[in-house]
Design a protein around this motif. Structure first.
Motif, PDB file in Angstrom:
ATOM      1  N   PRO A  54      20.080 -19.763  14.421  1.00 21.79           N
ATOM      2  CA  PRO A  54      18.662 -19.048  14.349  1.00 21.79           C
ATOM      3  C   PRO A  54      18.599 -17.767  13.600  1.00 21.79           C
ATOM      4  O   PRO A  54      19.717 -16.761  13.731  1.00 21.79           O
ATOM      5  CB  PRO A  54      18.437 -18.866  15.878  1.00 21.79           C
ATOM      6  N   GLY A  55      17.835 -17.353  12.861  1.00 22.54           N
ATOM      7  CA  GLY A  55      17.558 -16.293  11.841  1.00 22.54           C
ATOM      8  C   GLY A  55      18.258 -16.344  10.748  1.00 22.54           C
ATOM      9  O   GLY A  55      18.478 -15.113  10.319  1.00 22.54           O
ATOM     10  N   LYS A  56      19.205 -17.261  10.524  1.00 24.30           N
ATOM     11  CA  LYS A  56      19.958 -17.045   9.442  1.00 24.30           C
ATOM     12  C   LYS A  56      19.797 -18.598   8.266  1.00 24.30           C
ATOM     13  O   LYS A  56      19.494 -19.553   9.067  1.00 24.30           O
ATOM     14  CB  LYS A  56      21.624 -17.103   9.495  1.00 24.30           C
ATOM     15  N   ALA A  57      19.406 -18.294   7.019  1.00 23.73           N
ATOM     16  CA  ALA A  57      19.465 -19.212   6.315  1.00 23.73           C
ATOM     17  C   ALA A  57      20.833 -20.296   6.019  1.00 23.73           C
ATOM     18  O   ALA A  57      21.826 -19.712   6.001  1.00 23.73           O
ATOM     19  CB  ALA A  57      18.994 -18.947   4.872  1.00 23.73           C
ATOM     20  N   THR A  58      20.689 -21.338   6.041  1.00 29.37           N
ATOM     21  CA  THR A  58      21.920 -22.246   6.102  1.00 29.37           C
ATOM     22  C   THR A  58      22.096 -22.622   4.466  1.00 29.37           C
ATOM     23  O   THR A  58      21.444 -23.155   3.932  1.00 29.37           O
ATOM     24  CB  THR A  58      21.891 -23.657   6.835  1.00 29.37           C
ATOM     25  N   VAL A  59      23.298 -22.276   3.766  1.00 31.91           N
ATOM     26  CA  VAL A  59      23.570 -22.320   2.441  1.00 31.91           C
ATOM     27  C   VAL A  59      24.635 -23.033   2.178  1.00 31.91           C
ATOM     28  O   VAL A  59      25.571 -22.912   2.573  1.00 31.91           O
ATOM     29  CB  VAL A  59      23.666 -20.910   1.795  1.00 31.91           C
ATOM     30  N   CYS A  60      24.383 -24.088   1.515  1.00 31.09           N
ATOM     31  CA  CYS A  60      25.312 -25.187   0.982  1.00 31.09           C
ATOM     32  C   CYS A  60      25.693 -25.108  -0.440  1.00 31.09           C
ATOM     33  O   CYS A  60      24.655 -25.063  -1.244  1.00 31.09           O
ATOM     34  CB  CYS A  60      24.961 -26.712   1.287  1.00 31.09           C
ATOM     35  N   ILE A  61      26.980 -24.888  -0.704  1.00 33.04           N
ATOM     36  CA  ILE A  61      27.454 -24.349  -2.276  1.00 33.04           C
ATOM     37  C   ILE A  61      28.492 -25.269  -2.477  1.00 33.04           C
ATOM     38  O   ILE A  61      29.191 -25.506  -1.647  1.00 33.04           O
ATOM     39  CB  ILE A  61      27.543 -23.091  -2.148  1.00 33.04           C
ATOM     40  N   GLY A  62      28.570 -25.440  -3.722  1.00 32.32           N
ATOM     41  CA  GLY A  62      29.774 -26.232  -4.483  1.00 32.32           C
ATOM     42  C   GLY A  62      29.427 -26.629  -5.676  1.00 32.32           C
ATOM     43  O   GLY A  62      28.523 -26.429  -6.370  1.00 32.32           O
ATOM     44  N   VAL A  63      30.472 -27.166  -6.147  1.00 32.40           N
ATOM     45  CA  VAL A  63      30.486 -27.775  -7.619  1.00 32.40           C
ATOM     46  C   VAL A  63      29.312 -28.777  -7.700  1.00 32.40           C
ATOM     47  O   VAL A  63      28.902 -29.320  -7.077  1.00 32.40           O
ATOM     48  CB  VAL A  63      31.863 -28.424  -8.160  1.00 32.40           C
ATOM     49  N   ARG A  64      28.647 -28.904  -9.176  1.00 29.54           N
ATOM     50  CA  ARG A  64      27.624 -29.923  -9.411  1.00 29.54           C
ATOM     51  C   ARG A  64      28.166 -31.206  -9.164  1.00 29.54           C
ATOM     52  O   ARG A  64      29.583 -31.456  -9.413  1.00 29.54           O
ATOM     53  CB  ARG A  64      26.909 -29.589 -10.858  1.00 29.54           C
ATOM     54  N   ARG A  65      27.285 -32.051  -8.774  1.00 33.27           N
ATOM     55  CA  ARG A  65      27.545 -33.404  -8.479  1.00 33.27           C
ATOM     56  C   ARG A  65      28.569 -33.754  -7.514  1.00 33.27           C
ATOM     57  O   ARG A  65      29.242 -34.784  -7.208  1.00 33.27           O
ATOM     58  CB  ARG A  65      28.150 -33.875 -10.038  1.00 33.27           C
ATOM     59  N   SER A  66      28.505 -32.778  -6.596  1.00 37.14           N
ATOM     60  CA  SER A  66      29.683 -32.898  -5.324  1.00 37.14           C
ATOM     61  C   SER A  66      29.140 -33.682  -4.200  1.00 37.14           C
ATOM     62  O   SER A  66      29.521 -33.876  -3.257  1.00 37.14           O
ATOM     63  CB  SER A  66      30.211 -31.561  -4.855  1.00 37.14           C
ATOM     64  N   GLY A  67      27.592 -33.857  -4.305  1.00 34.99           N
ATOM     65  CA  GLY A  67      26.871 -34.524  -3.140  1.00 34.99           C
ATOM     66  C   GLY A  67      25.965 -33.500  -2.435  1.00 34.99           C
ATOM     67  O   GLY A  67      25.532 -33.864  -1.276  1.00 34.99           O
ATOM     68  N   LYS A  68      25.567 -32.189  -3.033  1.00 40.51           N
ATOM     69  CA  LYS A  68      24.975 -31.234  -2.025  1.00 40.51           C
ATOM     70  C   LYS A  68      23.455 -31.957  -1.803  1.00 40.51           C
ATOM     71  O   LYS A  68      23.260 -31.659  -0.586  1.00 40.51           O
ATOM     72  CB  LYS A  68      24.890 -30.006  -2.810  1.00 40.51           C
ATOM     73  N   SER A  69      22.908 -32.479  -2.655  1.00 39.74           N
ATOM     74  CA  SER A  69      21.329 -32.786  -2.525  1.00 39.74           C
ATOM     75  C   SER A  69      21.450 -34.108  -1.633  1.00 39.74           C
ATOM     76  O   SER A  69      20.621 -34.000  -0.430  1.00 39.74           O
ATOM     77  CB  SER A  69      20.792 -33.110  -3.682  1.00 39.74           C
ATOM     78  N   THR A  70      22.465 -34.898  -1.883  1.00 42.85           N
ATOM     79  CA  THR A  70      22.414 -36.082  -0.765  1.00 42.85           C
ATOM     80  C   THR A  70      22.711 -35.423   0.712  1.00 42.85           C
ATOM     81  O   THR A  70      22.121 -35.951   1.753  1.00 42.85           O
ATOM     82  CB  THR A  70      23.467 -36.928  -1.047  1.00 42.85           C
ATOM     83  N   PHE A  71      23.583 -34.356   0.721  1.00 44.87           N
ATOM     84  CA  PHE A  71      23.995 -33.908   1.995  1.00 44.87           C
ATOM     85  C   PHE A  71      22.785 -33.340   2.826  1.00 44.87           C
ATOM     86  O   PHE A  71      22.498 -33.325   3.885  1.00 44.87           O
ATOM     87  CB  PHE A  71      25.063 -33.018   1.770  1.00 44.87           C
ATOM     88  N   MET A  72      22.019 -32.692   1.827  1.00 45.99           N
ATOM     89  CA  MET A  72      20.635 -32.260   2.547  1.00 45.99           C
ATOM     90  C   MET A  72      19.711 -33.117   3.102  1.00 45.99           C
ATOM     91  O   MET A  72      19.021 -32.961   3.985  1.00 45.99           O
ATOM     92  CB  MET A  72      19.927 -31.458   1.246  1.00 45.99           C
ATOM     93  N   PHE A  73      19.486 -34.280   2.265  1.00 45.63           N
ATOM     94  CA  PHE A  73      18.686 -35.440   2.629  1.00 45.63           C
ATOM     95  C   PHE A  73      19.433 -36.045   4.078  1.00 45.63           C
ATOM     96  O   PHE A  73      18.660 -36.496   5.029  1.00 45.63           O
ATOM     97  CB  PHE A  73      18.881 -36.518   1.893  1.00 45.63           C
ATOM     98  N   GLN A  74      20.728 -35.895   4.523  1.00 46.97           N
ATOM     99  CA  GLN A  74      21.495 -36.258   5.703  1.00 46.97           C
ATOM    100  C   GLN A  74      20.949 -35.503   6.643  1.00 46.97           C
ATOM    101  O   GLN A  74      20.598 -35.884   7.995  1.00 46.97           O
ATOM    102  CB  GLN A  74      22.861 -36.189   5.364  1.00 46.97           C
ATOM    103  N   ILE A  75      20.789 -33.976   6.440  1.00 46.24           N
ATOM    104  CA  ILE A  75      20.375 -33.063   7.181  1.00 46.24           C
ATOM    105  C   ILE A  75      18.903 -33.267   7.938  1.00 46.24           C
ATOM    106  O   ILE A  75      18.524 -33.365   8.770  1.00 46.24           O
ATOM    107  CB  ILE A  75      20.326 -31.573   6.940  1.00 46.24           C
ATOM    108  N   ILE A  76      17.988 -33.686   6.670  1.00 50.66           N
ATOM    109  CA  ILE A  76      16.537 -34.100   6.953  1.00 50.66           C
ATOM    110  C   ILE A  76      16.580 -35.224   7.889  1.00 50.66           C
ATOM    111  O   ILE A  76      15.752 -35.212   8.696  1.00 50.66           O
ATOM    112  CB  ILE A  76      16.106 -34.259   5.582  1.00 50.66           C
ATOM    113  N   LYS A  77      17.469 -36.278   7.482  1.00 52.65           N
ATOM    114  CA  LYS A  77      17.431 -37.648   8.525  1.00 52.65           C
ATOM    115  C   LYS A  77      17.742 -37.285   9.749  1.00 52.65           C
ATOM    116  O   LYS A  77      17.007 -37.684  10.722  1.00 52.65           O
ATOM    117  CB  LYS A  77      18.447 -38.473   7.800  1.00 52.65           C
ATOM    118  N   SER A  78      18.654 -36.266  10.238  1.00 51.40           N
ATOM    119  CA  SER A  78      18.859 -35.782  11.276  1.00 51.40           C
ATOM    120  C   SER A  78      17.771 -35.269  12.102  1.00 51.40           C
ATOM    121  O   SER A  78      17.593 -35.256  13.290  1.00 51.40           O
ATOM    122  CB  SER A  78      20.242 -34.990  11.339  1.00 51.40           C
ATOM    123  N   ILE A  79      17.091 -34.263  11.474  1.00 48.42           N
ATOM    124  CA  ILE A  79      15.856 -33.765  11.825  1.00 48.42           C
ATOM    125  C   ILE A  79      15.058 -34.797  12.274  1.00 48.42           C
ATOM    126  O   ILE A  79      14.378 -34.885  13.337  1.00 48.42           O
ATOM    127  CB  ILE A  79      15.303 -32.521  10.947  1.00 48.42           C
TER     128      ILE A  79
END
Length: 442
Positions: A31-56
């Motif tokens: 709470p109160g902090k942005a969750t920041v996912c970082i890494g090399v391009r094409r490592s699956g960051k956007s897909t991981f975001m969709f996984q978090i969205i699905k869990s929500i």
């Protein structure tokens, strides 16, 4: 611009989530902090975001409570730091009933393409009832920019290409212990494929020539978009020549002086300060990593030769000349990335007698690991060399356990200072299940 933003928001509301294979990265929002996912391009960051969205969504929240914006969308080319507020204006004009009454989950994908984005996110965190998730492809975005601009309002997590465990999940193969003989043989067979393909999700299971082509396109994007364009490098040939030399010498020692001399021999006028910057930028972009010698003196650690490793061992084979590269160096690179997933504190070690140990990983205490990498210990001289170096390192660092990672051998060796576990690389990699790499809290 408002109409375009509304269109993008609604497009996502109606789209099907491409969630891929669940990643073994137990990210926790605070709470109160942005969750920041970082890494090399094409490592699956956007897909991981969709996984978090699905869990929500699976938790019962409405799709309308999700605000997702991919800043690589070419429809956003007119968006600048001073009009980022239009995103919220567009969203709440579509869903006014949610303003200050329901929690909104904001996902800002690759937001680093908007220079000066941090105050916008900071304002959203302070003024709106929301959770914020961010992805980015540059470590510099976190270490310096978030530290100064977001004033402790962000927690960052690193996303790497598939681990071996995640690769097995992708292939639908269970890998939990204990293993039956059949499952062990299956896992060993699949490691052979992982050894060839590496961890980038897009190239898993594609044929060799296509994989090489995709890897080479990744490499070009990493160098030119994450380095040359980001840092406005006026002579990009120097940095690309340096990158190729480093990839050809994975796992080898280098010094700033010999790199500077190499570039000079090619006709580049790159001073030592520029070469140092290039190396730092490689690591910022999660492309190439530098490992220093383990030494209590930072000045001695910085003046001693360093080692270089790449984000993915198979990427190395796709872009290197192959002249100096060997399987032992690739194995060492693979082990390095496994360690790097759980800690950024990785060094190589020289014993008092001058013997070298490949990796010291982790901070002082029980969690520190000492690891030697050896393709095969079948040769008695090799076995003696590797174990003697490890025993000396264990004794000098007061560690009771050490590890030797091989391609196929497995045994346990009792020594005066403790136990040496000799592990085949596939088993060593599986030991990192569910461990998470946290790049920092800013």
């Amino acid at each position: 611009m408002i109409d375009i933003l509304k269109e993008i928001i609604l497009d996502f509301q109606e789209s099907e989530l491409q969630t891929g294979v669940p990643r073994l990265i137990p990210v926790s929002s605070v709470p109160g902090k942005a969750t920041v996912c970082i890494g090399v391009r094409r490592s699956g960051k956007s897909t991981f975001m969709f996984q978090i969205i699905k869990s929500i969504l699976d938790a019962g929240f409405s799709r309308q409570n999700i605000l997702y914006m991919n800043f690589f969308d070419d429809r956003l080319h007119m968006l600048q730091y001073d009009n980022l507020g239009l995103i919220l204006e567009a969203y709440f004009s579509l869903f006014p009933e949610k303003k200050n009454t329901e929690k909104v989950y904001c996902f800002f994908d690759e937001i680093q393409v908007i220079q000066g984005w941090e105050p916008f996110v900071d304002r959203v965190m302070r003024t709106e009832k929301c959770d914020v998730y961010i992805t980015g492809s540059s470590a510099q975005m976190l270490s310096r920019e978030i530290a100064t601009q977001m004033r402790g309002r962000a927690l960052s997590w690193e996303i790497f290409p598939f681990s071996f465990r995640e690769f097995l999940d992708f292939k639908g193969i269970e890998s939990d212990s204990p293993l039956s003989t059949k499952r062990r043989l299956t896992i060993q067979k699949e490691f052979g494929e992982y050894w060839e393909t590496g961890g980038f999700p897009e190239v898993a299971s594609v044929e060799r020539m296509l994989r090489i082509k995709i890897h080479q396109e990744y490499w070009g994007a990493m160098l030119f978009r994450d380095l040359v364009e980001r840092h406005d490098i006026s002579h990009p040939r120097a940095i690309t020549d340096l990158a190729h030399w480093l990839v050809d010498n994975i796992g080898s020692l280098y010094s700033i002086n010999n790199l500077t001399g190499y570039l000079k021999s090619l006709g580049h006028k790159a001073p030592k300060s520029a070469v140092s910057d290039y190396l730092k930028w490689f690591e910022d972009a999660y492309v190439l990593f530098t490992v220093r010698i383990f030494d209590a003196s930072l000045s001695r650690a910085n003046t001693n030769p360093k080692k270089i490793y790449c984000i993915d061992h198979a990427l190395v084979t796709s872009i290197s000349s192959g002249i100096l590269l060997n399987a032992g160096h690739l194995l060492e690179n693979l082990v390095f990335i496994a360690l790097r997933r759980i800690t950024p504190d990785i060094f190589y070690y020289k014993t008092k007698t001058g013997r070298e140990v490949d990796f010291i990983a982790g901070r002082q205490g029980e969690s520190r690991m000492i690891v030697q990498v050896c393709e095969s210990m079948a040769n008695p001289e090799t076995r003696k060399r590797e174990t003697t170096a490890l025993i000396e390192g264990m004794t000098e660092l007061n560690l009771s356990q050490g590890t030797i990672v091989t391609r196929n051998e497995e045994e346990q060796i009792e020594v005066e200072s403790g136990i040496i576990n000799v592990l085949p690389v596939w088993r060593f990699l599986l030991n990192f299940y569910m461990k998470v790499s946290v790049s920092g809290c800013f």
